[in-house]
Design an enzyme around this catalytic site. Structure first.
Site, PDB file in Angstrom:
ATOM      1  CD  GLU A 238      -3.167   4.451  -1.757  1.00  0.00           C
ATOM      2  OE1 GLU A 238      -3.373   5.743  -1.829  1.00  0.00           O
ATOM      3  OE2 GLU A 238      -3.036   3.870  -0.546  1.00  0.00           O
TER       4      GLU A 238
ATOM      5  CD  GLU B 246      -2.397   1.316   2.931  1.00  0.00           C
ATOM      6  OE1 GLU B 246      -2.715   2.448   3.190  1.00  0.00           O
ATOM      7  OE2 GLU B 246      -2.600   0.213   3.317  1.00  0.00           O
TER       8      GLU B 246
ATOM      9  CG  ASP C 103       0.326   7.100  -1.274  1.00  0.00           C
ATOM     10  OD1 ASP C 103      -0.728   7.500  -1.649  1.00  0.00           O
ATOM     11  OD2 ASP C 103       1.139   7.751  -0.989  1.00  0.00           O
TER      12      ASP C 103
END
Length: 238
Positions: A126, A51, A55
């Protein structure tokens, strides 16, 4: 395991096939699921690290797209647009479009409506992007950019309305998508003394009124008319 579906349908929706399936499995493993296995003495990494990576990858791909496609916008406008594109609400919407919630490995305590929670959906998207990036990196491929662009296609097409700084520019950009459309502004009323003028302006597309604005300055009235036109066309975030 996936709930009610196999991964082939998900892979078809995102338009990507993993060389290393373990990246996909990791991307779909929520911390609650990982913790359950850890309590049984098994090490099953959650998707939190992916994640974090996803991002960053998403930020750079979107920044590059905005930089290349909105040359008339300044840093402030581009920043507002990017913030809207990478916000939880937008990412959750994209995740829903590919039914990502159906595939997440969740702990028993997180089942139920958790698969529809915007935060979980956005975070998992993400992580999925991070997984695709790593899989591509092993093949020295930049295919992840194409995958992200495809996933965000609709959001990119709406990005023009994500900045609140210049409604006239945004409306012009929208109208330009139709090569035959002509945008113009007309002053239909001017009233009041010189020191306290009031202008009424209408925005016209192919001689059809699409917005109206009233203000003490013509440009401000035009901006108000453009804002109304954008809202008429369905852009509610302006």
């Amino acid at each position: 395991m996936a709930i009610g579906k196999d991964f082939s349908e998900l892979l078809f929706k995102i338009g990507y096939s993993f060389s290393d399936q373990s990246y996909l499995e990791n991307a779909l493993t929520h911390a609650s699921y990982s913790n359950e296995y850890r309590s049984k003495g098994l090490n099953l990494p959650s998707n939190e690290r992916l994640e974090f990576l996803g991002d960053a990858v998403l930020q750079i791909v979107i920044s590059e797209y905005l930089y290349d496609n909105f040359k008339e916008f300044n840093e402030g406008n581009l920043t507002v647009m990017r913030q809207k594109l990478v916000c939880e609400r937008t990412l959750a919407k994209v995740a829903e479009s590919i039914s990502l919630g159906d595939y997440i490995h969740l702990g028993r305590g997180e089942e139920g409506d958790c698969r529809k929670r915007p935060k979980i959906l956005a975070n998992t998207l993400e992580a999925l992007i991070g997984a695709i990036f790593l899989d591509c990196r092993e093949r020295n491929s930049e295919e992840y950019k194409e995958v992200i662009s495809s996933l965000m296609k609709y959001e990119f097409s709406s990005a023009v309305c994500f900045t609140k700084h210049d409604y006239k520019t945004l409306l012009q950009k929208l109208v330009e998508k139709d090569g035959s459309a002509v945008l113009e502004y007309r002053v239909i009323d001017e009233s009041g003394p010189d020191h306290k003028k009031s202008y009424t302006v209408v925005a016209m597309v192919n001689n059809n009124e699409v917005g109206k604005g009233v203000a003490a300055k013509k440009r401000d009235a035009e901006m108000a008319a453009a804002k109304m036109a954008l809202e008429l066309f369905g852009y509610k975030d302006v």
